[in-house]
Scaffold this active site. Structure first.
Site, PDB file in Angstrom:
ATOM      1  N   HIS A  19       0.866  -1.200   0.000  1.00 42.59           N
ATOM      2  CA  HIS A  19       0.000   0.000   0.000  1.00 42.59           C
ATOM      3  C   HIS A  19       0.889   1.231   0.000  1.00 42.59           C
ATOM      4  CE1 HIS A  19      -3.824   2.042   1.852  1.00 42.59           C
ATOM      5  NE2 HIS A  19      -3.149   2.888   1.079  1.00 42.59           N
ATOM      6  N   HIS A 195      -9.609   0.922  -1.226  1.00 41.72           N
ATOM      7  CA  HIS A 195      -9.563   1.561   0.085  1.00 41.72           C
ATOM      8  C   HIS A 195     -10.973   1.471   0.681  1.00 41.72           C
ATOM      9  CE1 HIS A 195      -5.774   3.132  -1.276  1.00 41.72           C
ATOM     10  NE2 HIS A 195      -5.631   3.994  -0.298  1.00 41.72           N
ATOM     11  N   GLU A 198     -11.212   3.335   6.080  1.00 40.62           N
ATOM     12  CA  GLU A 198     -10.155   4.242   6.578  1.00 40.62           C
ATOM     13  C   GLU A 198     -10.887   5.329   7.373  1.00 40.62           C
ATOM     14  OE1 GLU A 198      -8.168   6.491   3.487  1.00 40.62           O
ATOM     15  OE2 GLU A 198      -6.512   7.096   4.794  1.00 40.62           O
ATOM     16  N   ASP A 277       1.589   7.109   2.002  1.00 39.76           N
ATOM     17  CA  ASP A 277       2.156   8.286   1.323  1.00 39.76           C
ATOM     18  C   ASP A 277       3.363   8.771   2.137  1.00 39.76           C
ATOM     19  OD1 ASP A 277      -0.076   8.887  -0.773  1.00 39.76           O
ATOM     20  OD2 ASP A 277      -1.119   8.568   1.118  1.00 39.76           O
TER      21      ASP A 277
HETATM   22  N1  ADE Z   1      -4.667   8.637  -1.942  1.00 38.21           N
HETATM   23  C1  ADE Z   1      -3.438   8.695  -1.426  1.00 38.21           C
HETATM   24  N2  ADE Z   1      -3.427   8.315  -0.147  1.00 38.21           N
HETATM   25  C2  ADE Z   1      -4.700   8.001   0.172  1.00 38.21           C
HETATM   26  C3  ADE Z   1      -5.355   7.528   1.339  1.00 38.21           C
HETATM   27  N3  ADE Z   1      -4.687   7.307   2.484  1.00 38.21           N
HETATM   28  N4  ADE Z   1      -6.673   7.321   1.300  1.00 38.21           N
HETATM   29  C4  ADE Z   1      -7.358   7.545   0.182  1.00 38.21           C
HETATM   30  N5  ADE Z   1      -6.799   7.978  -0.943  1.00 38.21           N
HETATM   31  C5  ADE Z   1      -5.481   8.201  -0.955  1.00 38.21           C
HETATM   32 ZN    ZN Z   2      -3.809   4.741   0.525  1.00 36.46          ZN
END
Ligand code: ADE
Ligand code: ZN
Length: 335
Positions: A19, A195, A198, A277
């Site tokens: 991821h 995703h 979250e 990220d």
């Molecule tokens: N795009 C980049 N990082 C993300 C994340 N954590 N959740 C959703 N979209 C994303």
């Molecule tokens: Zn992500």
């Protein structure tokens, strides 16, 4: 504090990253270098000023800056340089294999050709000693029609990516919005992930599985709010690609000490640790492992389980997977 043996094991153990958004690996220094190379104006005067803006309150506050950062990517070489920099960091963290998300719509909307994006990222993967495959992700704040057009544009390059994902603003954009395009992607033989859970509710995890037919859930940490769903994820051993530093930076959890990673493991779930990220959230793979193990009562057996889970959940041929799993077991047996 971590003891030296556990810290060293986390750093040196073989691992897979499942991821990582490649646009989220763009460090401020590279953003400024590419802005200069391409004559793109930035809203920040310096690297320090840009970094100071990385004080996020939720997912959307991050995405706004993340999409602005990606605006410096124009040429194939830009995509190559970004990906090569990530892969070098991954190699330093003993990542043996990674499955990398890219967001083509972020670039094609600015007039960058699909081929420029995919060829640049793919060429860097081929040049790296780290095994790397690509997952094309649809932006869920855009329409399903836009996702279909993106798929169409990317299909001539289909030998360069192995899977399809779904990311961007989760709440209000449930998986079922993309039911038809994911059905088409399944027919085409791609691996599928999304995703879910979250910021969005556990119901999004269920519909990602039942409607989109995904094989893994990205994040998924909110599953524990639904006991039946948790039991199902454990029974079916659906992998969750959890991103601890991301979750704290985006305030899914206020502090790492409150992260539910250990609770997820204790529920028998196929949890993996990932960076999401890394340029924005304060760290790459080993930073994520170390921050998590410093904050929670986790030990060597958890480290081995997380390393094994990362390869078990990878989209790799069975023989390759077994080779990596044996490597993990040999690593821990030698401690
Ligand atoms: N795009 C980049 N990082 C993300 C994340 N954590 N959740 C959703 N979209 C994303
Ligand atoms: Zn992500």
């Amino acid at each position: 504090m971590l003891n030296d043996q556990l810290r060293a094991a986390l750093q040196h153990m073989p691992k897979a990253e499942l991821h990582i958004h490649i646009e989220g690996s763009l460090e401020p220094e590279l953003i400024f270098a590419l802005a200069e190379r391409n004559g793109v104006a930035l809203n920040y005067a310096s690297v320090e000023e840009l970094r100071a803006a990385y004080a996020f309150t939720d997912l959307q506050s991050f995405l706004d800056i993340y999409y602005a950062g990606a605006s410096v990517l124009l040429q194939e070489q830009d995509f190559y340089d970004m990906t090569a920099a990530y892969l070098a960091r991954a190699e330093a963290d003993n990542v043996r294999h990674c499955e990398i998300f890219f967001d083509p719509q972020t670039h094609t909307a600015r007039g960058v050709p699909m081929r420029t994006v995919i060829d640049g990222i793919h060429r860097a993967c081929q040049d790296s000693p780290v095994s790397a495959t690509l997952i094309l992700s649809f932006l869920r704040h855009l329409s399903e029609e836009d996702a279909f057009a993106t798929l169409e544009a990317a299909l001539p390059l289909r030998d360069k990516y192995i899977g399809i994902g779904l990311d961007s603003s989760e709440v209000g954009n449930p998986p079922e919005k993309f039911a038809r395009v994911f059905a088409r992607c399944k027919e085409l033989g791609f691996h599928l992930v999304a995703h879910a859970g979250e910021e969005g509710p556990p119901a999004y995890i269920s519909t990602a599985l039942d409607v989109l037919k995904v094989e893994r859930i990205d994040h998924g940490v909110r599953c524990l709010e639904d006991a039946a769903l948790t039991a199902r994820l454990a029974r079916e051993q659906i992998a969750l690609t959890v991103c601890p530093l991301s979750n704290v930076k985006l305030r899914v959890f206020d502090k790492m000490e409150q992260h539910n990673l250990l609770a997820l493991l204790d529920a028998g779930l196929a949890v993996t640790v990932n960076s999401d990220d890394p340029a924005y959230f304060g760290g790459y793979m080993n930073d994520n492992f170390i921050a998590t193990f410093e904050a929670l009562p986790l030990g060597l057996s958890h480290a081995q389980r997380l390393a094994r889970n990362s390869f078990a959940a990878a989209f790799l041929p069975a023989g390759q997977k077994q080779k990596y799993l044996d490597e993990v077991d040999a690593f821990f047996a030698a401690l």
